[in-house]
Design an enzyme around this catalytic site. Structure first.
Site, PDB file in Angstrom:
ATOM      1  N   ASP A   1     -25.355  15.241  46.739  1.00  0.00           N
ATOM      2  CA  ASP A   1     -25.891  15.728  46.277  1.00  0.00           C
ATOM      3  C   ASP A   1     -25.976  17.297  46.617  1.00  0.00           C
ATOM      4  O   ASP A   1     -26.334  17.796  47.652  1.00  0.00           O
ATOM      5  CB  ASP A   1     -28.267  15.022  46.488  1.00  0.00           C
TER       6      ASP A   1
ATOM      7  N   ASN B   1     -25.620  20.593  44.483  1.00  0.00           N
ATOM      8  CA  ASN B   1     -24.933  21.452  44.406  1.00  0.00           C
ATOM      9  C   ASN B   1     -26.441  21.756  44.178  1.00  0.00           C
ATOM     10  O   ASN B   1     -25.744  23.173  44.235  1.00  0.00           O
ATOM     11  CB  ASN B   1     -24.272  21.329  43.369  1.00  0.00           C
ATOM     12  N   GLY B   2     -27.040  22.133  42.996  1.00  0.00           N
ATOM     13  CA  GLY B   2     -27.176  23.286  42.759  1.00  0.00           C
ATOM     14  C   GLY B   2     -27.990  23.949  43.261  1.00  0.00           C
ATOM     15  O   GLY B   2     -28.246  25.121  43.415  1.00  0.00           O
TER      16      GLY B   2
ATOM     17  N   HIS C   1     -21.264  23.710  42.063  1.00  0.00           N
ATOM     18  CA  HIS C   1     -20.172  22.600  41.544  1.00  0.00           C
ATOM     19  C   HIS C   1     -19.365  22.816  42.361  1.00  0.00           C
ATOM     20  O   HIS C   1     -18.491  21.919  42.885  1.00  0.00           O
ATOM     21  CB  HIS C   1     -20.607  22.179  40.198  1.00  0.00           C
TER      22      HIS C   1
ATOM     23  N   SER D   1     -24.199  10.902  37.277  1.00  0.00           N
ATOM     24  CA  SER D   1     -24.804   9.366  36.672  1.00  0.00           C
ATOM     25  C   SER D   1     -25.340   9.322  35.338  1.00  0.00           C
ATOM     26  O   SER D   1     -24.675  10.819  34.556  1.00  0.00           O
ATOM     27  CB  SER D   1     -26.353   9.029  37.293  1.00  0.00           C
TER      28      SER D   1
ATOM     29  N   TRP E   1     -26.896  13.222  32.391  1.00  0.00           N
ATOM     30  CA  TRP E   1     -26.166  13.390  30.476  1.00  0.00           C
ATOM     31  C   TRP E   1     -27.717  14.128  29.909  1.00  0.00           C
ATOM     32  O   TRP E   1     -27.719  14.815  28.889  1.00  0.00           O
ATOM     33  CB  TRP E   1     -26.280  12.130  29.795  1.00  0.00           C
TER      34      TRP E   1
ATOM     35  N   LEU F   1      -5.907   4.149  50.601  1.00  0.00           N
ATOM     36  CA  LEU F   1      -7.581   4.296  50.173  1.00  0.00           C
ATOM     37  C   LEU F   1      -7.895   4.374  48.790  1.00  0.00           C
ATOM     38  O   LEU F   1      -6.408   4.812  48.431  1.00  0.00           O
ATOM     39  CB  LEU F   1      -7.398   5.778  50.381  1.00  0.00           C
TER      40      LEU F   1
ATOM     41  N   ARG G   1     -26.714  10.068  51.720  1.00  0.00           N
ATOM     42  CA  ARG G   1     -27.051  10.801  50.972  1.00  0.00           C
ATOM     43  C   ARG G   1     -27.026  12.187  51.455  1.00  0.00           C
ATOM     44  O   ARG G   1     -27.816  12.582  52.533  1.00  0.00           O
ATOM     45  CB  ARG G   1     -28.095  10.191  50.147  1.00  0.00           C
TER      46      ARG G   1
ATOM     47  N   ARG H   1     -33.877   8.640  49.209  1.00  0.00           N
ATOM     48  CA  ARG H   1     -33.621   7.658  47.446  1.00  0.00           C
ATOM     49  C   ARG H   1     -31.913   7.625  46.883  1.00  0.00           C
ATOM     50  O   ARG H   1     -31.400   8.057  47.045  1.00  0.00           O
ATOM     51  CB  ARG H   1     -33.958   8.758  46.505  1.00  0.00           C
ATOM     52  N   LEU H   2     -32.031   6.400  46.297  1.00  0.00           N
ATOM     53  CA  LEU H   2     -30.445   6.096  45.971  1.00  0.00           C
ATOM     54  C   LEU H   2     -30.037   6.000  44.288  1.00  0.00           C
ATOM     55  O   LEU H   2     -28.988   6.453  43.836  1.00  0.00           O
ATOM     56  CB  LEU H   2     -30.644   3.884  46.098  1.00  0.00           C
TER      57      LEU H   2
ATOM     58  N   GLU I   1     -25.822   0.308  55.804  1.00  0.00           N
ATOM     59  CA  GLU I   1     -26.875   1.084  55.946  1.00  0.00           C
ATOM     60  C   GLU I   1     -26.325   2.586  55.383  1.00  0.00           C
ATOM     61  O   GLU I   1     -26.089   3.162  54.808  1.00  0.00           O
ATOM     62  CB  GLU I   1     -25.832   1.975  57.524  1.00  0.00           C
TER      63      GLU I   1
HETATM   64  C1  IPE Z   1     -27.730  12.023  42.029  1.00  0.00           C
HETATM   65  O1  IPE Z   1     -28.234  13.063  42.330  1.00  0.00           O
HETATM   66  C2  IPE Z   1     -26.917  11.893  40.983  1.00  0.00           C
HETATM   67  C3  IPE Z   1     -25.216  11.678  41.719  1.00  0.00           C
HETATM   68  C4  IPE Z   1     -25.045  12.835  43.018  1.00  0.00           C
HETATM   69  C5  IPE Z   1     -23.957  12.275  40.781  1.00  0.00           C
HETATM   70  P1  IPE Z   1     -29.269  13.193  41.019  1.00  0.00           P
HETATM   71  O2  IPE Z   1     -29.466  15.283  41.622  1.00  0.00           O
HETATM   72  O3  IPE Z   1     -29.027  13.328  39.531  1.00  0.00           O
HETATM   73  O4  IPE Z   1     -30.517  12.467  41.160  1.00  0.00           O
HETATM   74  P2  IPE Z   1     -32.126  12.827  41.357  1.00  0.00           P
HETATM   75  O5  IPE Z   1     -31.955  12.995  40.025  1.00  0.00           O
HETATM   76  O6  IPE Z   1     -32.449  13.671  42.338  1.00  0.00           O
HETATM   77  O7  IPE Z   1     -32.959  11.590  42.344  1.00  0.00           O
HETATM   78  C1  IPE Z   2     -25.419  16.821  42.558  1.00  0.00           C
HETATM   79  O1  IPE Z   2     -25.800  18.256  42.622  1.00  0.00           O
HETATM   80  C2  IPE Z   2     -24.131  17.076  41.700  1.00  0.00           C
HETATM   81  C3  IPE Z   2     -24.299  16.570  40.377  1.00  0.00           C
HETATM   82  C4  IPE Z   2     -25.663  15.766  40.648  1.00  0.00           C
HETATM   83  C5  IPE Z   2     -23.719  16.385  39.473  1.00  0.00           C
HETATM   84  P1  IPE Z   2     -26.994  18.600  41.836  1.00  0.00           P
HETATM   85  O2  IPE Z   2     -26.637  19.270  40.592  1.00  0.00           O
HETATM   86  O3  IPE Z   2     -27.922  17.598  41.437  1.00  0.00           O
HETATM   87  O4  IPE Z   2     -28.170  19.927  42.259  1.00  0.00           O
HETATM   88  P2  IPE Z   2     -29.592  19.793  42.826  1.00  0.00           P
HETATM   89  O5  IPE Z   2     -29.619  18.456  43.519  1.00  0.00           O
HETATM   90  O6  IPE Z   2     -29.855  20.016  41.937  1.00  0.00           O
HETATM   91  O7  IPE Z   2     -29.511  20.782  44.326  1.00  0.00           O
HETATM   92 MG    MG Z   3     -29.609  16.527  42.229  1.00  0.00          MG
END
Ligand code: IPE
Ligand code: IPE
Ligand code: MG
Length: 242
Positions: free
Chosen positions: A15, A17-18, A32, A60, A64, A126, A179, A185-186, A198
């Site tokens: 998580d 990238n954005g 990304h 996830s 979408w 792997l 994470r 969170r999951l 863990e």
């Molecule tokens: C979880 O990240 C999904 C992936 C890393 C592919 P999200 O950015 O979608 O999760 P939330 O919205 O912060 O919970």
């Molecule tokens: C994780 O990075 C990649 C995907 C969920 C596809 P995010 O795109 O969720 O990046 P943030 O959380 O907005 O920084």
């Molecule tokens: Mg994210």
């Protein structure tokens, strides 16, 4: 690194990238792209140190909901990366598989995934499992539907049976879930399978997650005492030596 104490299965929620891109005034797409560089580095490291199973949360079901443009960029990146890596999987005997709900994936990507899965299905060095269009609750719903289709009786429903009906059927539960990005969170990831995993949370954004920090997370894992509801080994030894 002590082989004996290596987690067999590591799962990563990649998580941030954005945010990585936004704080640099760059389009999210750039985050990304950088994320893919890290994926390559972490897969390479996992392979070299002898991790048996690596699961990467890539996209996830909830993702979408994002703007069409961002989704299109991610799908294109996935396709390009898989095209580039398919020979490496074969050369290194890496088994590639996807878990998740494939219905919504673009046809070309779906076909590519099926081909690579087929070509690598017997490899054992792997197993790289990509959670794509994946959410745990959706996986559970599909598992229950399978149970009904198979006509299972109530007494045939066991923990083993549920595990068997999930997308992760032939994969052991994760020992370590990492994470990145500071969220703790999951986000609908491996809810059934993570019962005794863990957890390792780091504020590092995914495009900054180096192989050094990956190794650091494994060292940290090696300091944890996994009790699985029992009392610690050393206490047991004390009790029985009295
Ligand atoms: C979880 O990240 C999904 C992936 C890393 C592919 P999200 O950015 O979608 O999760 P939330 O919205 O912060 O919970
Ligand atoms: C994780 O990075 C990649 C995907 C969920 C596809 P995010 O795109 O969720 O990046 P943030 O959380 O907005 O920084
Ligand atoms: Mg994210």
């Amino acid at each position: 690194m002590q082989k004996r104490m290596l987690p067999r299965h590591i799962a990563i929620i990649m998580d941030g990238n954005g945010r990585w891109a936004e704080i640099r005034g760059l389009p999210r797409l750039e985050g990304h792209r950088r994320g893919v560089i890290r994926v390559r580095e972490i897969v390479e490291t996992a392979y070299r140190i002898g991790i048996e199973f690596l699961t990467l949360y890539t996209f996830s079901i909830e993702n979408w909901q994002r703007p069409y443009e961002e989704i299109a960029v991610i799908m294109r990146l996935l396709e390009e990366t898989l095209e580039e890596e398919r020979d490496t999987f074969i050369k290194r005997e890496i088994r590639f598989k996807v878990i998740g709900n494939r219905e919504k994936l673009p046809d070309k990507l779906k076909e590519l995934i099926e081909q690579i899965e087929h070509n690598t299905k017997n490899y054992k060095k792997l197993t790289l499992q990509c959670a794509l269009s994946y959410s745990s609750r959706d996986e559970l719903v599909r598992a229950i539907r399978k149970a009904i289709i198979f006509n299972l009786k109530p007494n045939e429903i066991s923990e083993e049976m549920i595990s068997y009906l999930l997308d992760t059927a032939d994969i052991p539960d994760p020992d370590l879930i990492i994470r990145t990005s500071g969220e703790q969170r999951l986000s609908n990831f491996l809810l059934w399978q993570s019962a005794y995993a863990e957890l390792y949370f780091t504020s590092t954004l995914w495009p900054d997650f180096t192989k050094e920090e990956f190794l650091e997370s494994i060292y940290e894992y090696q300091t944890r005492e996994r009790r699985f509801g029992n009392i610690p080994d050393r206490t047991l030894k004390c009790i029985f030596s009295v």
